[in-house]
Design a protein around this motif. Structure first.
Motif, PDB file in Angstrom:
ATOM      1  N   SER A   1       0.845  -1.186   0.000  1.00 24.68           N
ATOM      2  CA  SER A   1       0.000   0.000   0.000  1.00 24.68           C
ATOM      3  C   SER A   1       0.881   1.235   0.000  1.00 24.68           C
ATOM      4  O   SER A   1       2.069   1.167   0.341  1.00 24.68           O
ATOM      5  N   THR A   2       0.306   2.368  -0.371  1.00 24.46           N
ATOM      6  CA  THR A   2       1.076   3.610  -0.416  1.00 24.46           C
ATOM      7  C   THR A   2       1.529   4.027   0.979  1.00 24.46           C
ATOM      8  O   THR A   2       2.657   4.483   1.165  1.00 24.46           O
ATOM      9  N   ALA A   3       0.655   3.860   1.968  1.00 31.14           N
ATOM     10  CA  ALA A   3       1.037   4.214   3.338  1.00 31.14           C
ATOM     11  C   ALA A   3       2.222   3.377   3.798  1.00 31.14           C
ATOM     12  O   ALA A   3       3.157   3.873   4.440  1.00 31.14           O
ATOM     13  N   ALA A   4       2.202   2.094   3.454  1.00 29.28           N
ATOM     14  CA  ALA A   4       3.276   1.198   3.877  1.00 29.28           C
ATOM     15  C   ALA A   4       4.589   1.521   3.172  1.00 29.28           C
ATOM     16  O   ALA A   4       5.664   1.493   3.787  1.00 29.28           O
ATOM     17  N   VAL A   5       4.539   1.853   1.885  1.00 24.99           N
ATOM     18  CA  VAL A   5       5.788   2.127   1.175  1.00 24.99           C
ATOM     19  C   VAL A   5       6.409   3.444   1.625  1.00 24.99           C
ATOM     20  O   VAL A   5       7.624   3.578   1.732  1.00 24.99           O
ATOM     21  N   GLN A   6       5.577   4.430   1.944  1.00 27.41           N
ATOM     22  CA  GLN A   6       6.120   5.677   2.462  1.00 27.41           C
ATOM     23  C   GLN A   6       6.805   5.457   3.807  1.00 27.41           C
ATOM     24  O   GLN A   6       7.865   6.012   4.084  1.00 27.41           O
ATOM     25  N   THR A   7       6.201   4.626   4.637  1.00 27.23           N
ATOM     26  CA  THR A   7       6.796   4.320   5.940  1.00 27.23           C
ATOM     27  C   THR A   7       8.098   3.547   5.767  1.00 27.23           C
ATOM     28  O   THR A   7       9.091   3.832   6.452  1.00 27.23           O
TER      29      THR A   7
END
Length: 326
Positions: free
Chosen positions: A98-104
């Protein structure tokens, strides 16, 4: 004495046939870190597809590869600790869904390779370009600008008289702004006015549907986001209860009782992500592996859901569906 000499000679021969590295340590088993904002059980088809992709390349979990599964279970504030944990475990590559996970994950490491299935990698600043990512992140995009317009077109074809559409969205998802922007851009040419309805926690869904009813929304378009994915069945039930036709962006929603969906085949992207992991484990650098854009899309119609709200879907529309749930 002779027996001791024979044993000594055999040991000497064995050691001289091994390289120093082989003599000192067993072959290292690759370790993959799996980081997701939503629970793998929320989208089991995607989890199965990821495992299948690895198996097709000869990787069997527990035999020649280890997967460290980490999920925030929909609680985005847990992601940083989970990402840091995977880095401390010294995994060989991190797969994020997910985008949230990749940013983290990007904030957690600049050295561990990251393979991502996420929204708009360039627009979100995750990579410098699709052709040459330029850092430690590569993978597959799951969004294109055309998707939002196509969903509204199909919705308008099924319900020609619809003029007001509620857009259910979770603003804390990093790709949410992109999804809203593309939906807003596509609506005027179809004669559709949008009603943006935010949800920030599980208790907001009942109020959200009350707001849609009050504004006389004629249809619903939920935009993919962590909170929305974790409550996909509940959303489908509320849409049926309020007799509100809905167009979703993933097949998981229609399989959970939703009316229609049109979008990227996410399970196929998760399966294909295994090829990136394989290349990285064999020495490729993420900076040199181009990010793929989605190529496969699917339109699914759930006739059971249509019957619940008294909606008739024309044979022409059904003929174009990739799958019809009866």
């Amino acid at each position: 004495m002779e027996r001791k000499i024979v044993i000594w000679l055999l040991a000497t021969v064995l050691l001289t046939t091994l390289s120093p590295a082989e003599a000192q340590q067993p072959k290292k088993i690759p370790r993959i870190g799996y980081l997701s904002a939503t629970s793998p059980s929320a989208e089991p088809a995607r989890t199965d597809a990821f495992r299948q992709g690895l198996r097709e390349l000869g990787y069997i979990e527990g035999q020649n590869i280890v997967i460290e599964w980490r999920s925030a279970e929909g609680k985005l504030d847990r992601l940083p600790d989970l990402a840091d944990e995977l880095v401390r475990l010294k995994v060989d590559v991190i797969f994020v869904r997910s985008t949230a996970a990749v940013q983290t994950a990007k904030n957690a490491t600049t050295t561990v390779p990251i393979v991502s299935v996420s929204g708009d990698p360039v627009g979100l600043g995750l990579v410098t370009s699709l052709a040459r990512p330029g850092g430690n992140i590569t993978g597959l995009a799951n969004l294109t600008p055309e998707l939002a317009g196509k969903r509204l077109e199909l919705l308008k074809e099924v319900i020609p008289q619809v003029s007001r559409v509620a857009v259910l969205w979770y603003p804390d998802t990093p790709s949410a702004a992109f999804r809203v922007r593309e939906t807003e851009a596509a609506s005027p040419s179809l004669g559709i006015k949008l009603q943006l309805v935010e949800v920030r926690e599980a208790n907001d869904f009942e109020l959200a549907f009350s707001a849609m009813k009050k504004e006389r929304a004629g249809a619903l378009v939920p935009l993919r986001g962590t909170l929305i994915v974790n409550h996909l069945k509940r959303i489908a039930e509320l849409a049926a209860k309020n007799r509100l036709p809905a167009m979703y962006d993933d097949r998981e929603f229609t399989e959970a009782g939703g009316l229609m969906s049109y979008g990227t085949m996410l399970a196929d992207l998760d399966r294909r992500a295994a090829t990136y992991i394989d290349k990285i484990l064999k020495g490729a650098k993420p900076a040199d592996l181009p990010v793929e854009q989605p190529k496969k899309f699917e339109f699914i119609v759930n006739l059971k859901a249509a019957k619940l709200i008294g909606l008739t879907i024309s044979p022409n529309v059904l003929a174009r569906a990739d799958k019809v749930i009866r």
